[in-house]
Design a protein around this motif. Structure first.
Motif, PDB file in Angstrom:
ATOM      1  N   LYS A   1       0.799  -1.227   0.000  1.00 44.37           N
ATOM      2  CA  LYS A   1       0.000   0.000   0.000  1.00 44.37           C
ATOM      3  C   LYS A   1       0.833   1.280   0.000  1.00 44.37           C
ATOM      4  CE  LYS A   1      -3.562  -2.641   0.124  1.00 44.37           C
ATOM      5  NZ  LYS A   1      -4.250  -2.944  -1.154  1.00 44.37           N
ATOM      6  N   ARG A   2       2.136   1.164  -0.213  1.00 45.38           N
ATOM      7  CA  ARG A   2       2.953   2.366  -0.317  1.00 45.38           C
ATOM      8  C   ARG A   2       2.899   2.898  -1.744  1.00 45.38           C
ATOM      9  NH1 ARG A   2       8.821   2.113   2.213  1.00 45.38           N
ATOM     10  NH2 ARG A   2       8.644   4.313   1.575  1.00 45.38           N
ATOM     11  N   SER A   3       3.046   4.195  -1.877  1.00 47.99           N
ATOM     12  CA  SER A   3       3.010   4.804  -3.198  1.00 47.99           C
ATOM     13  C   SER A   3       4.408   4.872  -3.796  1.00 47.99           C
ATOM     14  CB  SER A   3       2.403   6.205  -3.125  1.00 47.99           C
ATOM     15  OG  SER A   3       3.263   7.095  -2.439  1.00 47.99           O
ATOM     16  N   PHE A   4       4.450   4.977  -5.115  1.00 51.32           N
ATOM     17  CA  PHE A   4       5.706   5.192  -5.826  1.00 51.32           C
ATOM     18  C   PHE A   4       5.391   5.915  -7.130  1.00 51.32           C
ATOM     19  CE2 PHE A   4       4.097   0.953  -6.713  1.00 51.32           C
ATOM     20  CZ  PHE A   4       4.163   0.831  -8.095  1.00 51.32           C
ATOM     21  N   GLN A   5       6.339   6.704  -7.583  1.00 51.67           N
ATOM     22  CA  GLN A   5       6.142   7.521  -8.775  1.00 51.67           C
ATOM     23  C   GLN A   5       6.917   6.943  -9.953  1.00 51.67           C
ATOM     24  OE1 GLN A   5       7.233  11.534  -7.677  1.00 51.67           O
ATOM     25  NE2 GLN A   5       5.246  11.929  -6.742  1.00 51.67           N
ATOM     26  N   ILE A   6       6.283   6.989 -11.125  1.00 53.48           N
ATOM     27  CA  ILE A   6       6.914   6.439 -12.322  1.00 53.48           C
ATOM     28  C   ILE A   6       6.771   7.393 -13.503  1.00 53.48           C
ATOM     29  CG2 ILE A   6       6.498   4.062 -11.580  1.00 53.48           C
ATOM     30  CD1 ILE A   6       4.238   3.897 -13.646  1.00 53.48           C
ATOM     31  N   HIS A   7       7.714   7.261 -14.430  1.00 56.24           N
ATOM     32  CA  HIS A   7       7.590   7.851 -15.753  1.00 56.24           C
ATOM     33  C   HIS A   7       7.038   6.776 -16.685  1.00 56.24           C
ATOM     34  CE1 HIS A   7       9.941  11.427 -14.747  1.00 56.24           C
ATOM     35  NE2 HIS A   7      10.880  10.657 -14.234  1.00 56.24           N
ATOM     36  N   SER A   8       6.153   7.171 -17.590  1.00 53.21           N
ATOM     37  CA  SER A   8       5.660   6.277 -18.633  1.00 53.21           C
ATOM     38  C   SER A   8       6.006   6.875 -19.988  1.00 53.21           C
ATOM     39  CB  SER A   8       4.136   6.119 -18.540  1.00 53.21           C
ATOM     40  OG  SER A   8       3.762   5.036 -17.732  1.00 53.21           O
ATOM     41  N   TYR A   9       6.362   6.019 -20.925  1.00 50.57           N
ATOM     42  CA  TYR A   9       6.613   6.509 -22.279  1.00 50.57           C
ATOM     43  C   TYR A   9       5.904   5.592 -23.269  1.00 50.57           C
ATOM     44  CZ  TYR A   9       9.916   2.715 -22.922  1.00 50.57           C
ATOM     45  OH  TYR A   9      10.462   1.466 -23.032  1.00 50.57           O
ATOM     46  N   HIS A  10       5.436   6.160 -24.358  1.00 48.25           N
ATOM     47  CA  HIS A  10       4.680   5.428 -25.374  1.00 48.25           C
ATOM     48  C   HIS A  10       5.670   4.684 -26.271  1.00 48.25           C
ATOM     49  CE1 HIS A  10       1.899   4.551 -28.604  1.00 48.25           C
ATOM     50  NE2 HIS A  10       0.898   5.133 -27.955  1.00 48.25           N
ATOM     51  N   SER A  11       5.724   3.367 -26.139  1.00 53.72           N
ATOM     52  CA  SER A  11       6.727   2.599 -26.881  1.00 53.72           C
ATOM     53  C   SER A  11       6.450   2.595 -28.379  1.00 53.72           C
ATOM     54  CB  SER A  11       6.795   1.164 -26.348  1.00 53.72           C
ATOM     55  OG  SER A  11       5.564   0.487 -26.528  1.00 53.72           O
ATOM     56  N   GLY A  12       5.189   2.741 -28.775  1.00 57.89           N
ATOM     57  CA  GLY A  12       4.880   2.783 -30.200  1.00 57.89           C
ATOM     58  C   GLY A  12       5.418   4.033 -30.861  1.00 57.89           C
ATOM     59  N   PHE A  13       5.228   5.172 -30.220  1.00 61.31           N
ATOM     60  CA  PHE A  13       5.711   6.428 -30.786  1.00 61.31           C
ATOM     61  C   PHE A  13       7.234   6.522 -30.757  1.00 61.31           C
ATOM     62  CE2 PHE A  13       1.582   9.004 -29.938  1.00 61.31           C
ATOM     63  CZ  PHE A  13       0.966   8.304 -30.960  1.00 61.31           C
ATOM     64  N   SER A  14       7.863   5.793 -29.830  1.00 60.29           N
ATOM     65  CA  SER A  14       9.324   5.820 -29.765  1.00 60.29           C
ATOM     66  C   SER A  14       9.961   4.673 -30.542  1.00 60.29           C
ATOM     67  CB  SER A  14       9.789   5.773 -28.308  1.00 60.29           C
ATOM     68  OG  SER A  14       9.313   4.601 -27.665  1.00 60.29           O
ATOM     69  N   SER A  15       9.131   3.848 -31.206  1.00 60.44           N
ATOM     70  CA  SER A  15       9.609   2.723 -32.032  1.00 60.44           C
ATOM     71  C   SER A  15      10.505   1.778 -31.243  1.00 60.44           C
ATOM     72  CB  SER A  15      10.354   3.248 -33.273  1.00 60.44           C
ATOM     73  OG  SER A  15       9.515   4.059 -34.061  1.00 60.44           O
ATOM     74  N   THR A  16      10.079   1.457 -30.039  1.00 61.41           N
ATOM     75  CA  THR A  16      10.867   0.569 -29.185  1.00 61.41           C
ATOM     76  C   THR A  16       9.970  -0.461 -28.514  1.00 61.41           C
ATOM     77  OG1 THR A  16      10.640   1.984 -27.231  1.00 61.41           O
ATOM     78  CG2 THR A  16      12.549   2.388 -28.661  1.00 61.41           C
ATOM     79  N   GLY A  17      10.608  -1.508 -28.019  1.00 64.73           N
ATOM     80  CA  GLY A  17       9.979  -2.425 -27.088  1.00 64.73           C
ATOM     81  C   GLY A  17      10.667  -2.267 -25.747  1.00 64.73           C
ATOM     82  N   TYR A  18      10.132  -2.901 -24.726  1.00 62.57           N
ATOM     83  CA  TYR A  18      10.731  -2.763 -23.394  1.00 62.57           C
ATOM     84  C   TYR A  18      10.754  -4.108 -22.679  1.00 62.57           C
ATOM     85  CZ  TYR A  18       5.906  -2.867 -21.672  1.00 62.57           C
ATOM     86  OH  TYR A  18       4.618  -3.244 -21.400  1.00 62.57           O
ATOM     87  N   PHE A  19      11.694  -4.221 -21.752  1.00 59.44           N
ATOM     88  CA  PHE A  19      11.825  -5.395 -20.895  1.00 59.44           C
ATOM     89  C   PHE A  19      12.071  -4.912 -19.470  1.00 59.44           C
ATOM     90  CE2 PHE A  19      13.099  -6.748 -25.084  1.00 59.44           C
ATOM     91  CZ  PHE A  19      12.697  -8.070 -25.210  1.00 59.44           C
ATOM     92  N   TYR A  20      11.446  -5.574 -18.493  1.00 60.25           N
ATOM     93  CA  TYR A  20      11.720  -5.303 -17.084  1.00 60.25           C
ATOM     94  C   TYR A  20      12.678  -6.370 -16.550  1.00 60.25           C
ATOM     95  CZ  TYR A  20       7.544  -2.371 -17.478  1.00 60.25           C
ATOM     96  OH  TYR A  20       6.623  -1.430 -17.868  1.00 60.25           O
ATOM     97  N   SER A  21      13.518  -5.968 -15.618  1.00 62.78           N
ATOM     98  CA  SER A  21      14.457  -6.919 -15.020  1.00 62.78           C
ATOM     99  C   SER A  21      13.734  -7.844 -14.042  1.00 62.78           C
ATOM    100  CB  SER A  21      15.582  -6.168 -14.297  1.00 62.78           C
ATOM    101  OG  SER A  21      15.077  -5.447 -13.185  1.00 62.78           O
TER     102      SER A  21
END
Length: 262
Positions: free
Chosen positions: A152-172
């Motif tokens: 229940k703790r909060s955390f802040q994130i950045h989000s980016y649109h992978s389609g507009f940046s022509s990329t895919g992403y992977f989490y560790s």
């Protein structure tokens, strides 16, 4: 006459900043929007507390200035909250759209008594949680404030649109790091597309280790940075992986990039 005998209507929601109530919303007001504005220092705290005492708490981080809030409660008891942070007490609606101000979108929730329970959204993606909206691009100067389903703790994130940046992403594996891959790389999980499993496995084997030594994998969840519980849980909801076309990384961290041929 006898107004003092009338029972005061309980608030559906009380909004507090650093422990001080700044506004409240009653059932008779729905649908309703309140717009408190207050100057805040770093490490301030927003609390949204319903009539049963359930608190949705957000740490506001290092941001300082005038916080112009929009607190909205709908007839179905869904609550949405956002704020724009500026240097001025008077709100300038052009400041955000022109990139001269930054915003925070807080994780929506259902107030106690709603027909939908908040735990139905546990592990779901950011579209289901109401942090992104299909057909609408989340501005780059907007931070998302999430709340872990477990601790229940909060955390802040950045989000980016992978389609507009022509990329895919992977989490560790650890959930602490995000790496992007250009969609020209074979096996890259492009937005809204199912990657070829053979090419994907080959790409995963080529990706470098994360700074903490863990591996990057397509199906890894995005995790809470406090307790490591899955927040976007692709094991529980595998069909969400290709439709979650926003990649995410934590405020204060670096978005890593894989260069083809590394």
């Amino acid at each position: 006459m006898f107004a003092f005998l009338r029972r005061k209507e309980l608030s559906l929601l009380v909004v507090k900043l650093n422990g001080k109530a700044v506004c409240s919303i009653a059932a008779a007001e729905l649908p309703c929007e309140k717009n408190p504005a207050i100057q805040l220092e770093a490490n301030s705290v927003l609390e949204l507390i319903d009539a049963k005492g359930h608190s949705h708490r957000h740490e506001l981080g290092e941001s300082t200035g005038w916080f112009h809030f929009s607190i909205r409660v709908h007839p179905n008891l869904a609550c949405q909250a956002d704020c724009v942070i500026t240097d001025a007490r008077e709100y300038d609606p052009d400041a955000f759209s022109e990139g001269r101000a930054r915003g925070i979108r807080f994780q929506p929730f259902f107030i106690s008594g709603a027909s939908v329970a908040n735990d139905k959204l546990y592990g779901q993606g950011l579209f289901a949680r109401g942090l992104h909206f299909s057909g609408n691009i989340t501005p780059g100067n907007t931070i998302l404030s999430c709340v872990c389903d477990r601790c229940k703790r909060s955390f802040q994130i950045h989000s980016y649109h992978s389609g507009f940046s022509s990329t895919g992403y992977f989490y560790s594996d650890s959930g602490r790091f995000t790496i992007t891959v250009h969609d020209r790389v074979p096996g890259c999980p492009a937005a809204l597309a199912q990657p070829d499993p053979v090419h994907l496995a080959t790409l995963e084997a080529k990706l470098p280790r994360a700074p903490d030594g863990t591996s990057y994998r397509y199906a890894n969840p995005f995790r809470c940075p406090h307790c490591s519980a899955p927040y976007i849980d692709f094991d529980a909801y595998p069909k969400n992986r290709q439709t979650e076309y926003y990649g995410n990384y934590f405020v204060g961290s670096e978005l890593l990039r894989y260069e083809f041929g590394d």
